[in-house]
Design a protein around this motif. Structure first.
Motif, PDB file in Angstrom:
ATOM      1  N   TYR A 152     -15.668 -47.139   3.274  1.00 29.01           N
ATOM      2  CA  TYR A 152     -16.786 -47.235   4.203  1.00 29.01           C
ATOM      3  C   TYR A 152     -16.472 -48.208   5.321  1.00 29.01           C
ATOM      4  CZ  TYR A 152     -19.301 -45.487   0.073  1.00 29.01           C
ATOM      5  OH  TYR A 152     -19.716 -44.771  -1.027  1.00 29.01           O
TER       6      TYR A 152
ATOM      7  N   GLY B 198     -19.189 -42.696   4.004  1.00 28.47           N
ATOM      8  CA  GLY B 198     -17.945 -42.935   3.276  1.00 28.47           C
ATOM      9  C   GLY B 198     -17.006 -41.746   3.322  1.00 28.47           C
TER      10      GLY B 198
ATOM     11  N   TRP C  71     -24.388 -48.577   7.207  1.00 29.25           N
ATOM     12  CA  TRP C  71     -23.242 -48.059   6.460  1.00 29.25           C
ATOM     13  C   TRP C  71     -23.098 -46.573   6.762  1.00 29.25           C
ATOM     14  CZ3 TRP C  71     -20.101 -51.115   3.423  1.00 29.25           C
ATOM     15  CH2 TRP C  71     -20.586 -52.390   3.087  1.00 29.25           C
TER      16      TRP C  71
END
Length: 113
Positions: free
Chosen positions: A94, A106, A103
């Motif tokens: 990430y 990923g 975030w």
């Protein structure tokens, strides 16, 4: 709000290389320290590499000499070049502007024969 999209993961044999890229929806790389983190199955997420707005880099001991973090200001991207990959590098990777709540989804890296 910032959207982060990681790409470049995959399955690779030990000793191989991958280049991860993280694209941001706006230019945040001149504002925040950017980091790459990884999370292996059953383990906590851990920092792998960071790069400051001034270009100073820092690496986890386990990846020093093998991984290189860099920024591409023209593309609003931060990259992670990973060489000499080992099975213990397996995990979801990430990107993250340090000190924020943002975030990406990923990208999975699997190092296996």
């Amino acid at each position: 709000q910032v959207q982060l999209v990681e790409s470049g993961g995959g399955l690779v044999q030990p000793g191989g290389s991958l280049r991860l890229s993280c694209a941001a929806s706006r230019n945040i790389f001149s504002i925040y320290v950017m980091g790459w983190y990884r999370q292996a199955p059953g383990k906590e997420r851990e920092p792998v590499a960071t790069i400051t707005t001034g270009g100073i880099t820092n690496y986890a001991d386990s990846v020093k000499g093998r991984f290189t973090i860099s920024r591409d200001g023209a593309k609003n991207a931060v990259n992670l070049q990973m060489n000499n990959l080992k099975p213990e590098d397996t995990g979801a990777y990430y990107c993250h502007p340090v000190g924020t709540l943002f975030w990406g989804q990923g990208t999975q890296v699997t190092v296996s024969e």
